[in-house]
Motif scaffolding. Structure first.
Motif, short mmCIF file in Angstrom:
data_model
loop_
_atom_site.label_atom_id
_atom_site.label_comp_id
_atom_site.label_asym_id
_atom_site.label_seq_id
_atom_site.Cartn_x
_atom_site.Cartn_y
_atom_site.Cartn_z
N ILE A 189 55.01 52.11 35.35
CA ILE A 189 56.28 52.78 35.70
C ILE A 189 56.54 52.78 37.20
CG2 ILE A 189 56.22 54.25 33.67
CD1 ILE A 189 55.18 56.50 35.38
N GLY A 190 55.67 52.17 37.97
CA GLY A 190 55.87 52.13 39.41
C GLY A 190 54.89 53.02 40.13
N MET A 191 54.49 52.60 41.30
CA MET A 191 53.47 53.29 42.07
C MET A 191 54.07 54.48 42.81
SD MET A 191 50.84 51.47 44.71
CE MET A 191 52.21 50.99 45.79
N ASP A 192 53.36 55.61 42.78
CA ASP A 192 53.77 56.81 43.50
C ASP A 192 53.28 56.72 44.93
OD1 ASP A 192 54.55 59.31 44.29
OD2 ASP A 192 52.93 60.36 43.30
N ALA A 193 54.21 56.68 45.88
CA ALA A 193 53.84 56.51 47.28
C ALA A 193 52.97 57.65 47.79
CB ALA A 193 55.11 56.38 48.14
N LEU A 211 43.98 49.70 51.81
CA LEU A 211 44.88 50.72 51.29
C LEU A 211 46.16 50.80 52.12
CD1 LEU A 211 42.31 53.57 50.51
CD2 LEU A 211 43.63 52.24 48.84
N ASP A 212 46.04 50.58 53.42
CA ASP A 212 47.22 50.59 54.27
C ASP A 212 48.14 49.43 53.91
OD1 ASP A 212 48.75 51.58 56.55
OD2 ASP A 212 48.14 49.72 57.54
N ILE A 255 50.74 44.14 49.84
CA ILE A 255 50.05 43.67 48.64
C ILE A 255 50.51 44.54 47.47
CG2 ILE A 255 48.03 42.80 49.86
CD1 ILE A 255 46.55 45.32 49.18
N VAL A 256 50.30 44.04 46.26
CA VAL A 256 50.79 44.70 45.06
C VAL A 256 49.61 45.21 44.24
CG1 VAL A 256 52.13 44.41 42.93
CG2 VAL A 256 52.82 43.20 45.02
N ALA A 257 49.77 46.42 43.70
CA ALA A 257 48.73 47.00 42.85
C ALA A 257 48.78 46.37 41.47
CB ALA A 257 48.91 48.51 42.76
N ALA A 300 38.82 42.56 52.48
CA ALA A 300 39.54 41.85 53.53
C ALA A 300 40.45 40.78 52.94
CB ALA A 300 38.55 41.24 54.52
N ALA A 301 39.94 40.06 51.95
CA ALA A 301 40.74 39.02 51.31
C ALA A 301 41.93 39.63 50.57
CB ALA A 301 39.88 38.20 50.36
N ALA A 302 41.71 40.77 49.92
CA ALA A 302 42.80 41.42 49.19
C ALA A 302 43.89 41.90 50.13
CB ALA A 302 42.26 42.59 48.38
N ALA A 303 43.49 42.28 51.36
CA ALA A 303 44.46 42.75 52.34
C ALA A 303 45.15 41.59 53.06
CB ALA A 303 43.78 43.66 53.36
#
Length: 686
Positions: free
Chosen positions: A34-38, A74-75, A82-84, A125-128
């Motif tokens: 349903i979308g990420m909660d900021a 996370l930042d 990046i997308v969750a 690091a790669a994910a970021a």
């Protein structure tokens, strides 16, 4: 407060921060569709950032470096770079587990490197979107080399090559900031990561050497920061010390330089600027602020509980003395004694509530167990928790960890099918395990339910016959077949693995739960899943008991196990086998266990016209009728353990002290039923 106390306070705070971290990641994963909660992402980010900040103050380099890379990823997530997705969430969960391990290693004072730490850092690091070599360089640069008092962390040319905002920051630490072990150089190093900045030290408040109080904070910093990051990023850097400093942050005109500002006299901030000790604005629509709490050593709580228990015992003794003296029922003394009894019970309930804890941290540990088990088994599993706020006695929670670990692993290994089998059965490839807790009738009910294939009863029966656990021609009901899973040494695994195959697991679960005064049951529907139910007392310190007479001995039976009491007619009692008896109750037959005979107080009786039958519920025998001579009273009793002095006594759970000073044994109905079924009970001849 010395350094050791400050360090322990930091690790205690880490427990809450790690709980918030795991909770936030679970919410993010749950809301992916349903979308990420900021705000949830910000909460997770702040938890990691706070751990990093505190670890930096204590020079915990390994923890700081990993938290720094975790924070960077996370930042990137909260900035939308990046997308969750499920893969990223799996990485973040593993990183949170690794962070927990690093905190434990640091707390124990062990400098040994944690396994897979470097590999996980590279994955973050790669994910970021960072190059791994650069990521390592950043981690190495985030060190603790001494800083000079006049810090120039970005040069004075702050206007070239940037379209970002410029901020004037006035930072004045208080003596409390240093007393808590914080280091201003670490804060300024982190602040420099946001962009280019110029720092000037203000020594104007520094007194002469003779008047210097070394515990006081005399130095202030004035900073100009040029950054592309939003202003709340600055606030979050100082969040860990928000109540330990005076801070002013305000936008700075493009043409103003550091020399044109004065410490403590930054340009008039707009309404959104944080002034004074940094405070985060209250979240709209998120309820009131959290209630104040105090941390108390558990030994002190235990001593208080013991004292209150003695108070309850003394109240019962006073009541007995008044009754023995023949004081009239309407006497003022009786009324005052009733008030005393009500007050003592309320005090006891309040003290027990102090020891009660939410079961949420234990459930969070089970989420990690489920992830690791799923990875080992090559399956896709999602754990959903319900009732995390259910409060249980701390002792119960601690002893529940092993049984729940076995049950979660069992659900993953035996319950949930492989993705291929689930797809062929029309199910989602991701299996669902639900772990729930709730209060039911004065007890705690914990359930572990999966949506897997259910128990393969023909295979269970086949294995039981091959092991000689049941006769070859035995015909068992579904419930009786399911009970075979709890037999020692029983396992349905055909291959020995890290999760199963050794025949150790569900028998340990049952024995541990029963040692807590609880019961465990199982229900299963082939093709739809299995549910394990655990019923436990709220506390191991007090219980509501039925005081009964057994051949002149006063004993106590837990009220929570009693379904009803009855005086059967002779026609309702039937013989069974060699000396056994059952009583007919509403169309069903329930076995009778004579308490006096089982404990060896007297010979078995055959007629029960002068006895009372207590219909009790047990985990294995379902229903059973206990024979006692009389019922005296129902009261709350204080549990006194016997394990230290006498060890495990079959059929006896504990003891208590009655109002007249006598000791009464507390019956364990489960153990008593087993004892009655044994040919070598205490009252029998060996």
């Amino acid at each position: 407060m010395d350094h050791a106390d400050i360090r322990e306070t930091f690790f205690t705070e880490c427990e809450d921060l790690l709980e918030a971290l795991h909770d936030g990641l679970a919410r993010i994963e749950y809301t992916l569709c349903i979308g990420m909660d900021a705000e949830t992402v910000n909460t997770v980010f702040r938890a990691v950032h706070s751990i990093k900040g505190g670890a930096g103050a204590f020079k915990l380099d390994q923890l700081v470096r990993f938290a720094h890379q975790f924070e960077t990823t996370l930042d990137a997530l909260r900035a939308g770079r990046i997308v969750a997705d499920p893969a990223l969430m799996g990485l973040l969960h593993r990183s949170a587990d690794q962070l927990s391990d690093l905190v434990q290693v640091a707390r124990a004072g062990n400098d040994a490197a944690c396994p897979n730490l470097l590999c996980l850092t590279h994955e973050l690091a790669a994910a970021a979107g960072e190059d791994e070599d650069n990521g390592d360089s950043d981690a190495e640069d985030f060190g603790f080399s001494p800083l000079s008092l006049d810090l120039d962390l970005g040069g004075s040319d702050l206007t070239s090559g940037s379209n970002g905002g410029r901020y004037a920051i006035a930072f004045s630490p208080t003596r409390a900031l240093y007393a808590c072990g914080n280091d201003t150089s670490v804060l300024l190093r982190v602040l420099s990561d946001l962009g280019r900045m110029e720092v000037r030290l203000d020594r104007s408040r520094l007194p002469d050497f003779d008047a210097l109080d070394w515990q006081e904070s005399w130095l202030d910093w004035q900073i100009i920061l040029e950054t592309d990051e939003p202003e709340h990023q600055i606030d979050e850097i100082f969040e860990f010390v928000e109540d330990l400093c005076r801070l002013e942050v305000s936008p700075l005109p493009e043409d103003m330089t550091l020399e044109e500002t004065e410490v403590g006299h930054a340009p008039e901030p707009p309404a959104s600027t944080v002034a004074g000790p940094l405070k985060k604005p209250a979240d709209e629509g998120r309820g009131s602020a959290p209630r104040a709490t105090v941390r108390v050593d558990l030994d002190r709580v235990d001593r208080l509980i013991n004292i209150v228990g003695e108070l309850v015992i003394n109240q019962a003794m006073l009541s007995q003395c008044v009754q023995d003296e023949g004081v009239p029922q309407r006497s003022p003394m009786r009324g005052r004694l009733d008030d005393f009894r009500s007050l003592a019970r309320e005090i006891q309930a309040s003290v027990m509530a102090i020891r009660a804890q939410a079961i949420k941290p234990l459930f969070q540990r089970m989420a990690r167990i489920a992830r690791e088990a799923a990875t080992s088994a090559g399956k896709q599993v999602r754990l959903v928790t319900e009732g995390e706020g259910t409060e249980v006695d701390k002792t119960v929670i601690e002893r529940l960890a092993d049984p729940l670990t076995h049950m979660i692993r069992n659900a993953v290994d035996h319950g949930i099918e492989t993705p291929e089998l689930r797809a062929s059965a029309g199910k989602s490839e991701t299996g669902m395990i639900t772990l729930s807790a709730a209060h039911r009738s004065g007890r705690v009910l914990i359930e572990v339910q999966d949506d897997g294939g259910g128990i393969n009863r023909p295979r269970v029966l086949e294995i039981a016959r091959s092991k000689g656990l049941v006769p070859e021609n035995a015909v068992l009901s579904d419930e009786e077949t399911d009970e075979l899973l709890f037999m020692p040494g029983f396992s349905t695994a055909s291959v020995l693995s890290d999760l199963s195959g050794r025949g150790v697991g569900m028998d340990v679960v049952r024995s541990t739960i029963e040692s807590l005064g609880g019961r465990v049951g199982i229900t299963s529907v082939p093709g739809h899943g299995t549910r394990f139910s655990i019923s436990l007392p709220l506390t191991l310190a007090v219980l509501d008991g039925m005081v009964v007479d057994v051949s002149g001995q006063t004993m106590v039976i837990p009220v929570s196990t009693i379904i009803e009491t009855l005086r059967p007619c002779p026609a309702d009692v039937h013989g069974l086998g060699s000396g056994g008896q059952v009583v007919g109750i509403r169309g069903s037959f329930v076995p009778i266990v004579d308490c006096g005979a089982v404990f060896g107080y007297r010979d078995p009786v055959h007629t029960y016209d002068k006895s009372v039958l207590l219909l009790v519920e047990t985990g294995r025998q379902k229903l059973c009728a206990l024979v006692v001579d009389a019922i005296h009273d129902q009261r709350q009793v204080v549990i006194k353990g016997l394990e230290t002095g006498y060890g495990d006594i079959p059929g006896i759970a504990a003891a208590t002290i009655l109002g007249d000073g006598r000791i009464a044994l507390i019956i364990d109905p489960e153990g008593l039923v087993e004892l009655g079924a044994s040919p070598h009970g205490p009252g029998s001849e060996l």
